[in-house]
Write a protein that holds these residues in place. Structure first.
Motif, mmCIF file in Angstrom:
data_model
loop_
_atom_site.group_PDB
_atom_site.id
_atom_site.type_symbol
_atom_site.label_atom_id
_atom_site.label_comp_id
_atom_site.label_asym_id
_atom_site.label_seq_id
_atom_site.Cartn_x
_atom_site.Cartn_y
_atom_site.Cartn_z
ATOM 1 N N GLU A 175 -5.984 -3.451 -8.024
ATOM 2 C CA GLU A 175 -5.332 -3.645 -6.727
ATOM 3 C C GLU A 175 -5.560 -5.065 -6.239
ATOM 4 O O GLU A 175 -6.557 -5.698 -6.592
ATOM 5 C CB GLU A 175 -5.899 -2.632 -5.725
ATOM 6 C CG GLU A 175 -5.726 -1.181 -6.181
ATOM 7 C CD GLU A 175 -6.446 -0.174 -5.293
ATOM 8 O OE1 GLU A 175 -7.075 -0.605 -4.290
ATOM 9 O OE2 GLU A 175 -6.401 1.022 -5.592
ATOM 10 N N PRO A 176 -4.681 -5.602 -5.356
ATOM 11 C CA PRO A 176 -3.429 -4.998 -4.894
ATOM 12 C C PRO A 176 -2.316 -5.162 -5.932
ATOM 13 O O PRO A 176 -2.497 -5.936 -6.881
ATOM 14 C CB PRO A 176 -3.139 -5.806 -3.630
ATOM 15 C CG PRO A 176 -3.730 -7.169 -3.898
ATOM 16 C CD PRO A 176 -4.941 -6.917 -4.753
ATOM 17 N N ALA B 30 2.688 -4.716 -9.814
ATOM 18 C CA ALA B 30 1.426 -4.154 -10.298
ATOM 19 C C ALA B 30 0.941 -4.881 -11.543
ATOM 20 O O ALA B 30 1.724 -5.363 -12.355
ATOM 21 C CB ALA B 30 1.602 -2.668 -10.600
ATOM 22 N N SER C 245 -2.189 2.660 -9.592
ATOM 23 C CA SER C 245 -2.620 1.312 -9.961
ATOM 24 C C SER C 245 -4.084 1.339 -10.374
ATOM 25 O O SER C 245 -4.916 1.976 -9.725
ATOM 26 C CB SER C 245 -2.413 0.348 -8.793
ATOM 27 O OG SER C 245 -3.014 0.843 -7.604
ATOM 28 N N ASP D 243 0.866 -1.188 0.000
ATOM 29 C CA ASP D 243 0.000 0.000 0.000
ATOM 30 C C ASP D 243 0.897 1.232 0.000
ATOM 31 O O ASP D 243 1.492 1.581 1.009
ATOM 32 C CB ASP D 243 -0.914 0.002 1.226
ATOM 33 C CG ASP D 243 -2.032 1.036 1.114
ATOM 34 O OD1 ASP D 243 -1.782 2.098 0.520
ATOM 35 O OD2 ASP D 243 -3.139 0.791 1.621
ATOM 36 N N THR E 251 -1.787 -1.371 -3.929
ATOM 37 C CA THR E 251 -2.354 -0.040 -4.066
ATOM 38 C C THR E 251 -1.212 0.941 -4.280
ATOM 39 O O THR E 251 -0.293 1.012 -3.469
ATOM 40 C CB THR E 251 -3.143 0.342 -2.797
ATOM 41 O OG1 THR E 251 -4.181 -0.621 -2.588
ATOM 42 C CG2 THR E 251 -3.742 1.716 -2.940
#
Length: 349
Positions: free
Chosen positions: A194-195, A175, A191, A148, A197
């Motif tokens: 997600e994930p 990503a 992004s 994150d 983020t």
């Protein structure tokens, strides 16, 4: 057990002799006295520390063993009656004291000195959440497992050193889909799936579009130094024509070197603001990537979207059908406009 204090009288004794069961502490809007021991010896169970709008003495020793650290608008008092934003060196000490950090949140300004260049990166292998608003301090640490990421650097005045992007690289490599947006006043990567983020934004001072291009070039060089980003990429351009064309040219030829890798090989969508980019430049970009040869060829561009009107408009077919005749008309029109701007010779009757 959680404590929150805003009055110095209530916190002074606890700083010097913290409760052994203390697990989380938030302190805000106070000045830590110069003679404070500040958790020395430390509280054995303290794992969460949040400091906001605080003044700390330069002599203070950071608390160790934290899992979450939030530093917001912290000032440092060297003891000579002056105040300055927390130094990069002091922030580095906080990170060194808690290599097991899982959550790191930083906001506000930092004081920078020439000696900061000698600081070694701190490895934060357990970091999961990183939030930075303001200080360009990403070069201080590594965070390979972060999922994150929220970074917003404001008033960026110059090209940032390559080490700035070191913590970002492993996150971007995981990503699936990314949007790279280049605009007059900012450069951002986010992004789309997600994930992880990812929210990375650089606000450029005075809308320096040349700076946005040079930072993008340096960032891609660092991100793809060893291998290319595998995420599907959507490129959004909302800049003046010259910078937009430079970005396209950067991405329509292989990287220099023996590998001949292409930057952002899975870029398949370009979004352009209204008529910012000439069709001939877009056409050359699409054709160059479609005609690439070698072992590491880029994905073909499948969509060019014009935005900024009442609705988005797909213009790929329109761009690719743009004829040489139309290009010639454009050229002659531009030349005629230049001739019309030349003042008439009035030296003779």
């Amino acid at each position: 057990m959680f404590y929150c204090y805003s009055v110095m009288e209530k916190i002074s004794a606890m700083l010097d002799s913290p409760p052994p069961m203390l697990e989380a502490l938030e302190i805000y809007e106070i000045d830590i006295p110069p003679d404070s021991k500040f958790f020395n010896p430390p509280s054995p169970n303290l794992r969460v520390l949040e400091l906001s709008k605080l003044t700390i003495p330069s002599s203070i020793q950071p608390i160790s063993g934290l899992e979450k650290l939030n530093l917001s608008r912290i000032y440092e008092a060297p003891g000579d009656g002056t105040l300055a934003p927390i130094s990069v060196r002091k922030l580095h000490q906080f990170l060194q004291a808690s290599p097991g950090l899982q959550v790191l949140e930083l906001s506000g300004d930092c004081s920078v000195s020439a000696a900061d260049k000698s600081l070694q990166q701190v490895n934060l292998p357990n970091l999961q959440e990183l939030t930075v608003y303001g200080p360009p301090v990403l070069h201080l640490f590594r965070a390979e497992h972060c999922v994150d990421l929220t970074v917003s650097l404001y008033s960026v005045k110059e090209k940032l050193p390559p080490a700035t992007w070191t913590p970002v690289v492993p996150i971007l490599r995981r990503a699936k889909e990314l949007e790279v947006r280049v605009s007059t006043y900012s450069l951002s990567i986010a992004s789309l799936v997600e994930p992880p983020t990812i929210r990375l934004r650089l606000d450029l001072e005075h809308g320096n579009t040349d700076l946005s291009y040079s930072i993008l070039e340096g960032m891609l060089q660092e991100l793809e130094n060893e291998s290319c980003i595998s995420a599907r990429i959507q490129l959004s351009l909302s800049v003046d024509k010259n910078i937009g064309v430079k970005v396209l040219k950067l991405l329509q030829s292989p990287m220099p070197g023996p590998s001949s890798r292409w930057r952002l090989p899975h870029l398949d969508t370009v979004r352009t603001y209204r008529k910012d980019l000439p069709y001939r430049s877009l056409q050359a970009f699409v054709q160059a990537r479609a005609n690439a040869e070698g072992d590491q060829t880029p994905k073909a561009v499948t969509s060019i979207i014009e935005f900024g009107g009442s609705r988005d408009k797909e213009i790929l077919d329109e761009v690719m059908s743009y004829s040489e005749k139309q290009l010639r008309i454009e050229y002659l029109t531009a030349q005629s406009a230049l001739i019309c701007q030349v003042p008439a010779d009035t030296s003779h009757p």
